[in-house]
Design a protein around this motif. Structure first.
Motif, PDB file in Angstrom:
ATOM      1  N   UNK A 107       0.721  -1.159   0.100  1.00 32.10           N
ATOM      2  CA  UNK A 107      -0.127  -0.016   0.060  1.00 32.10           C
ATOM      3  C   UNK A 107       0.909   1.166   0.197  1.00 32.10           C
ATOM      4  N   UNK A 108       1.974   1.369   0.850  1.00 26.28           N
ATOM      5  CA  UNK A 108       2.658   2.454   1.022  1.00 26.28           C
ATOM      6  C   UNK A 108       3.757   2.718  -0.080  1.00 26.28           C
ATOM      7  N   UNK A 109       4.235   1.797  -0.821  1.00 27.41           N
ATOM      8  CA  UNK A 109       5.398   1.768  -1.763  1.00 27.41           C
ATOM      9  C   UNK A 109       5.073   1.196  -2.935  1.00 27.41           C
ATOM     10  N   UNK A 110       4.741   0.069  -2.962  1.00 27.50           N
ATOM     11  CA  UNK A 110       4.294  -0.699  -4.353  1.00 27.50           C
ATOM     12  C   UNK A 110       3.269  -0.022  -5.247  1.00 27.50           C
ATOM     13  N   UNK A 111       2.245   0.316  -4.431  1.00 32.31           N
ATOM     14  CA  UNK A 111       1.183   0.776  -5.434  1.00 32.31           C
ATOM     15  C   UNK A 111       1.288   2.023  -6.086  1.00 32.31           C
ATOM     16  N   UNK A 112       1.776   3.085  -5.079  1.00 33.06           N
ATOM     17  CA  UNK A 112       2.035   4.206  -5.723  1.00 33.06           C
ATOM     18  C   UNK A 112       3.156   4.406  -6.985  1.00 33.06           C
ATOM     19  N   UNK A 113       4.078   3.493  -6.820  1.00 30.38           N
ATOM     20  CA  UNK A 113       5.071   3.359  -7.750  1.00 30.38           C
ATOM     21  C   UNK A 113       4.344   2.873  -8.913  1.00 30.38           C
ATOM     22  N   UNK A 114       3.338   1.761  -9.085  1.00 27.34           N
ATOM     23  CA  UNK A 114       2.725   1.237 -10.027  1.00 27.34           C
ATOM     24  C   UNK A 114       1.647   2.079 -10.696  1.00 27.34           C
ATOM     25  N   UNK A 115       1.144   2.919  -9.939  1.00 28.22           N
ATOM     26  CA  UNK A 115       0.069   4.044 -10.405  1.00 28.22           C
ATOM     27  C   UNK A 115       1.018   5.024 -11.172  1.00 28.22           C
ATOM     28  N   UNK A 116       2.220   5.353 -10.694  1.00 29.66           N
ATOM     29  CA  UNK A 116       3.097   6.277 -11.626  1.00 29.66           C
ATOM     30  C   UNK A 116       3.705   5.662 -12.909  1.00 29.66           C
ATOM     31  N   UNK A 117       3.361   4.342 -13.115  1.00 31.55           N
ATOM     32  CA  UNK A 117       4.003   3.666 -14.242  1.00 31.55           C
ATOM     33  C   UNK A 117       5.315   3.265 -14.232  1.00 31.55           C
ATOM     34  N   UNK A 118       5.698   2.810 -13.195  1.00 30.51           N
ATOM     35  CA  UNK A 118       7.181   2.388 -12.729  1.00 30.51           C
ATOM     36  C   UNK A 118       7.241   0.803 -12.996  1.00 30.51           C
ATOM     37  N   UNK A 119       8.193   0.243 -13.160  1.00 29.19           N
ATOM     38  CA  UNK A 119       8.721  -0.998 -13.045  1.00 29.19           C
ATOM     39  C   UNK A 119       8.991  -1.347 -11.423  1.00 29.19           C
ATOM     40  N   UNK A 120       8.068  -2.062 -11.009  1.00 24.15           N
ATOM     41  CA  UNK A 120       8.559  -2.604  -9.519  1.00 24.15           C
ATOM     42  C   UNK A 120       8.986  -4.005  -9.547  1.00 24.15           C
ATOM     43  N   UNK A 121      10.164  -4.300  -9.165  1.00 23.58           N
ATOM     44  CA  UNK A 121      10.926  -5.434  -9.195  1.00 23.58           C
ATOM     45  C   UNK A 121      10.794  -5.906  -7.582  1.00 23.58           C
ATOM     46  N   UNK A 122       9.901  -6.835  -7.221  1.00 26.67           N
ATOM     47  CA  UNK A 122       9.832  -7.176  -5.923  1.00 26.67           C
ATOM     48  C   UNK A 122      10.406  -8.473  -5.630  1.00 26.67           C
ATOM     49  N   UNK A 123      11.372  -8.504  -4.694  1.00 27.64           N
ATOM     50  CA  UNK A 123      12.179  -9.848  -4.303  1.00 27.64           C
ATOM     51  C   UNK A 123      11.793 -10.578  -3.098  1.00 27.64           C
ATOM     52  N   UNK A 124      11.295 -11.636  -3.314  1.00 26.93           N
ATOM     53  CA  UNK A 124      10.529 -12.469  -2.201  1.00 26.93           C
ATOM     54  C   UNK A 124       9.396 -11.705  -1.831  1.00 26.93           C
ATOM     55  N   UNK A 125       8.395 -11.859  -2.878  1.00 21.47           N
ATOM     56  CA  UNK A 125       7.053 -11.129  -2.705  1.00 21.47           C
ATOM     57  C   UNK A 125       6.083 -11.792  -2.002  1.00 21.47           C
ATOM     58  N   UNK A 126       5.532 -12.908  -2.580  1.00 27.48           N
ATOM     59  CA  UNK A 126       4.519 -13.822  -2.083  1.00 27.48           C
ATOM     60  C   UNK A 126       4.615 -15.321  -1.891  1.00 27.48           C
ATOM     61  N   UNK A 127       5.621 -15.740  -2.870  1.00 28.31           N
ATOM     62  CA  UNK A 127       5.864 -17.307  -2.686  1.00 28.31           C
ATOM     63  C   UNK A 127       6.961 -17.548  -1.440  1.00 28.31           C
ATOM     64  N   UNK A 128       7.744 -16.720  -1.275  1.00 26.34           N
ATOM     65  CA  UNK A 128       8.585 -17.141  -0.157  1.00 26.34           C
ATOM     66  C   UNK A 128       8.024 -17.600   1.279  1.00 26.34           C
ATOM     67  N   UNK A 129       7.082 -16.887   1.729  1.00 21.61           N
ATOM     68  CA  UNK A 129       6.396 -17.221   3.036  1.00 21.61           C
ATOM     69  C   UNK A 129       5.774 -18.579   2.833  1.00 21.61           C
ATOM     70  N   UNK A 130       5.140 -19.000   1.806  1.00 19.49           N
ATOM     71  CA  UNK A 130       4.518 -20.175   1.345  1.00 19.49           C
ATOM     72  C   UNK A 130       5.535 -21.408   1.543  1.00 19.49           C
ATOM     73  N   UNK A 131       6.843 -21.220   1.279  1.00 21.41           N
ATOM     74  CA  UNK A 131       7.484 -22.174   1.389  1.00 21.41           C
ATOM     75  C   UNK A 131       7.580 -22.712   2.665  1.00 21.41           C
ATOM     76  N   UNK A 132       7.511 -21.847   3.670  1.00 21.09           N
ATOM     77  CA  UNK A 132       7.658 -22.218   5.087  1.00 21.09           C
ATOM     78  C   UNK A 132       6.362 -22.492   5.725  1.00 21.09           C
TER      79      UNK A 132
END
Length: 229
Positions: A107-132
């Protein structure tokens, strides 16, 4: 410490989060320690950063990453001594903190950057928690994370991952580390398959030829000249 060997009944959940609907692009990079994620991020931002605004988001945030509960069984400089050995209640709490950190940063970082048309490269986004952690209590909040426009799993043979980790750890890794790393890598592969992530072998040092078509499609051809010199 959260270990990929802990718990019974693990299974590869499907997230299928909401689309973000913004002009930017969200690239999710997943993989075990030693799989080459950071090297790729540095390469990509250096390759397209002059023409495409890029934002690198490393999850969870810096503060939480100082606690060695999240995915490491060894020490690195700057680690906090807290949670080296946790009871089951603290283990769940710390895992939920890591997931909550992702939601807040979305909400605070990724969404505003996407709204501005940026390429957001998220490392360890959603799958990593599910590994454990594959229980419902962890799955439901993770399903609130945006579905990435492209997801990539960086993979390598277990022996390669272990040697890379050993090269940067400040103490010897535990005796059962190799077996745990093998289970972790296999879980990443199963999650990547169930969630439609591309799997890229990063055991070699190259300029990511397997990823170039994915990146070109992700960025609508705007990096054609950069990825095909």
């Amino acid at each position: 410490m959260t270990s990929p060997g802990r718990g019974e009944g693990w299974f590869p959940n499907v997230l299928d989060g909401p689309s973000h609907g913004y002009p930017g692009r969200l690239l999710a990079i997943e993989g075990s320690d030693g799989s080459g994620k950071t090297r790729f991020v540095n390469w990509l931002t250096a390759t397209v950063g002059d023409r495409i605004p890029c934002l690198h988001v490393l999850a969870p945030g810096e503060y939480l990453r100082r606690y060695r509960y999240w995915y490491r069984d060894w020490n690195e400089p700057g680690d906090e001594p807290v949670a080296w050995r946790t009871d089951p209640v603290a283990d769940v709490g710390l895992a939920l903190m890591g997931i909550g950190d992702r939601l807040v940063r979305q909400s605070a970082v990724i969404e505003p950057a996407l709204r501005q048309g940026h390429l957001v490269i998220c490392e360890r986004f959603a799958l990593t928690p599910l590994v454990f952690k594959s229980d419902r209590i962890f799955l439901e909040p993770l399903r609130r994370l945006f579905r990435p426009d492209a997801g990539v799993l960086f993979d390598a043979p277990t022996e390669v991952l272990v040697e890379r980790v050993r090269a940067r750890a400040d103490i010897p890794v535990p005796p059962d580390f190799v077996a745990g790393k093998r289970r972790e890598a296999e879980r990443f592969r199963r999650l990547a398959e169930s969630n439609g992530y591309a799997v890229v072998d990063t055991s070699r040092s190259d300029d990511y030829p397997e990823l170039r078509p994915i990146l070109e499609k992700l960025l609508d051809g705007s990096m054609r000249e950069e990825v095909h010199p």
